[in-house]
Motif scaffolding. Sequence first.
Motif, PDB file in Angstrom:
ATOM      1  N   ARG A 291      24.743  41.481  37.188  1.00  0.00           N
ATOM      2  CA  ARG A 291      25.617  42.612  37.567  1.00  0.00           C
ATOM      3  C   ARG A 291      26.482  42.987  36.373  1.00  0.00           C
ATOM      4  O   ARG A 291      27.395  42.176  36.179  1.00  0.00           O
ATOM      5  CB  ARG A 291      26.308  42.644  38.915  1.00  0.00           C
ATOM      6  CG  ARG A 291      27.080  44.005  39.349  1.00  0.00           C
ATOM      7  CD  ARG A 291      26.159  45.117  39.743  1.00  0.00           C
ATOM      8  NE  ARG A 291      26.874  45.797  40.186  1.00  0.00           N
ATOM      9  CZ  ARG A 291      27.240  47.262  39.429  1.00  0.00           C
ATOM     10  NH1 ARG A 291      26.987  47.125  38.386  1.00  0.00           N
ATOM     11  NH2 ARG A 291      28.044  48.048  39.857  1.00  0.00           N
ATOM     12  N   HIS A 294      31.923  45.731  34.796  1.00  0.00           N
ATOM     13  CA  HIS A 294      32.296  47.066  35.324  1.00  0.00           C
ATOM     14  C   HIS A 294      33.547  46.960  36.256  1.00  0.00           C
ATOM     15  O   HIS A 294      34.117  45.762  36.445  1.00  0.00           O
ATOM     16  CB  HIS A 294      31.209  47.711  36.183  1.00  0.00           C
ATOM     17  CG  HIS A 294      31.136  46.825  37.563  1.00  0.00           C
ATOM     18  ND1 HIS A 294      30.335  45.743  37.335  1.00  0.00           N
ATOM     19  CD2 HIS A 294      31.383  47.159  38.647  1.00  0.00           C
ATOM     20  CE1 HIS A 294      30.319  45.355  38.926  1.00  0.00           C
ATOM     21  NE2 HIS A 294      31.046  46.168  39.810  1.00  0.00           N
ATOM     22  N   HIS A 296      35.926  49.367  39.449  1.00  0.00           N
ATOM     23  CA  HIS A 296      35.710  50.600  40.505  1.00  0.00           C
ATOM     24  C   HIS A 296      37.193  51.487  40.519  1.00  0.00           C
ATOM     25  O   HIS A 296      37.995  50.777  41.136  1.00  0.00           O
ATOM     26  CB  HIS A 296      35.061  50.227  41.924  1.00  0.00           C
ATOM     27  CG  HIS A 296      33.932  49.339  41.786  1.00  0.00           C
ATOM     28  ND1 HIS A 296      32.624  49.795  41.737  1.00  0.00           N
ATOM     29  CD2 HIS A 296      33.750  47.874  41.822  1.00  0.00           C
ATOM     30  CE1 HIS A 296      31.650  49.116  41.768  1.00  0.00           C
ATOM     31  NE2 HIS A 296      32.333  47.878  41.667  1.00  0.00           N
ATOM     32  N   GLU A 301      36.448  46.477  46.165  1.00  0.00           N
ATOM     33  CA  GLU A 301      35.098  46.178  46.483  1.00  0.00           C
ATOM     34  C   GLU A 301      35.178  44.908  47.589  1.00  0.00           C
ATOM     35  O   GLU A 301      35.711  43.768  47.137  1.00  0.00           O
ATOM     36  CB  GLU A 301      34.418  45.991  45.250  1.00  0.00           C
ATOM     37  CG  GLU A 301      32.926  45.149  45.508  1.00  0.00           C
ATOM     38  CD  GLU A 301      32.257  45.050  44.253  1.00  0.00           C
ATOM     39  OE1 GLU A 301      32.492  45.822  43.200  1.00  0.00           O
ATOM     40  OE2 GLU A 301      31.419  43.913  44.129  1.00  0.00           O
ATOM     41  N   HIS A 340      35.019  42.960  36.567  1.00  0.00           N
ATOM     42  CA  HIS A 340      34.190  41.906  36.927  1.00  0.00           C
ATOM     43  C   HIS A 340      32.650  42.042  36.490  1.00  0.00           C
ATOM     44  O   HIS A 340      32.489  43.237  36.289  1.00  0.00           O
ATOM     45  CB  HIS A 340      34.596  41.867  38.482  1.00  0.00           C
ATOM     46  CG  HIS A 340      34.097  43.048  39.399  1.00  0.00           C
ATOM     47  ND1 HIS A 340      34.717  44.153  39.351  1.00  0.00           N
ATOM     48  CD2 HIS A 340      33.097  43.332  40.218  1.00  0.00           C
ATOM     49  CE1 HIS A 340      34.310  45.187  40.273  1.00  0.00           C
ATOM     50  NE2 HIS A 340      33.108  44.674  40.495  1.00  0.00           N
ATOM     51  N   GLU A 354      27.970  45.409  48.360  1.00  0.00           N
ATOM     52  CA  GLU A 354      29.332  45.727  47.865  1.00  0.00           C
ATOM     53  C   GLU A 354      29.989  47.073  48.773  1.00  0.00           C
ATOM     54  O   GLU A 354      29.121  47.849  49.042  1.00  0.00           O
ATOM     55  CB  GLU A 354      29.374  46.349  46.319  1.00  0.00           C
ATOM     56  CG  GLU A 354      29.064  45.675  45.262  1.00  0.00           C
ATOM     57  CD  GLU A 354      28.950  46.138  43.909  1.00  0.00           C
ATOM     58  OE1 GLU A 354      29.279  47.513  43.901  1.00  0.00           O
ATOM     59  OE2 GLU A 354      28.095  45.415  43.105  1.00  0.00           O
TER      60      GLU A 354
END
Length: 403
Positions: A291, A294, A296, A301, A340, A354
């Motif tokens: 993953r 990135h 948020h 999350e 992360h 998530e």
Amino acid sequence: MDSSENVPIGHEVPTLGNPDLPQEGEINIADHPQSNTMTGPQNEAIESQFPNQVHAPATDISTQPFFWSSFNISPRRVQRGGWARELTKQDFHISDEIAGVNMYLEPGGIRELHWHQTAEWAVMTRGKARVTTLSRSGLPAVEDVEEGDLWFFPAGTPHSLQGLGPDGAEFVLAFDDGEQSESNTLLLTDWFAHTPPEVLAKNFGVAQEVFSDIPLHNLWIFPGDEPPALEVDQAAAGVEWGMEPVIFRLSRSKPLYENTGGSIQIADSTNYKYSSTVAAALVTVEPGSMRELHWHPNADEWQYYLRGSARMTVFNTGPHANTTDFRPGDVGVVRKNFGHYIENTGDDVLQFLEVFRTDKYEEISLANWLSHVPPQLVSAHLNIDPAVLATFPRGSQGITPLR
Ligand code: MN
Ligand code: MN
């Protein structure tokens, strides 16, 4: 691609892992091993589960509040009919926005009719269940859910859950408040037992004696007979058209991202309108894939690990950067805006959820950002040739496939 191919001529491959002063990390005491002495009591079974925490990557720096916990270590409340265990903010301090519950109901087992002050979002992880609810505008719903399906009950809306055959139902609930506990809900039986019988009689237009056998203690979870066919229960509850679906088939939905490295499937108010305060992503990562880096911008999350094994580094201000390992049943929390990645560290597929306390899923991808900044500007920061920057992924990939 050999990593040295990316290094401009005249530059040596840099040595990472000692960027800070004073020097920190095992890499910087390799010539002075006495500093790394650990002779106190140790639990080798636990240590073996956290290779990236016990021997952190050289790039880790300083410490930050625990972002790992697990249902595997949470006490279970077991009754005839099923069980539950939870991770609230009391158990897992960083978990401000979401409290999690893992529950099992045997075939026919009933989580009694109840409601609570927070919204309840849930994902089915095994088996089948029947859910009932009543919307705030008074419309009933009765639905069956199975593995990969979600339900959502807005705060204050009453509901019940029942396990179906042959295996019953296991699921994970997320309340949209870290303080909410599964043992702090408003129960139908408690209210009946604590209302004067003459008031019950007046309310329902019957004699007081009707209530002489009601339970004096709540039921919470109890065994029951399996319900009839869904259509029969829907008709009996007076279900009609006109209500937004309270359930969503997340594992069957069209992915937001999909490539050879895996997929990300989203459920938020854009495709699952009823879920007004919780957004979620089901992430599938193939072995060797990741993953991508990135963050948020709109919510913390809350992660629930379904299968496989992973490591995650959380990048915080300071800088603080810490890495730990995740396995099935584990829970992680990443604060809003902290950077992360989640890397599949095993030979099998990694899958996790998530969950966010927000109506809309949002993320900022590092690769998307850097591919939309003038290359000379990025080059001035990172000392990477613009020609090499041009080979970076353009836009968001969601998952970075194994190369
Ligand atoms: Mn509930
Ligand atoms: Mn994330």
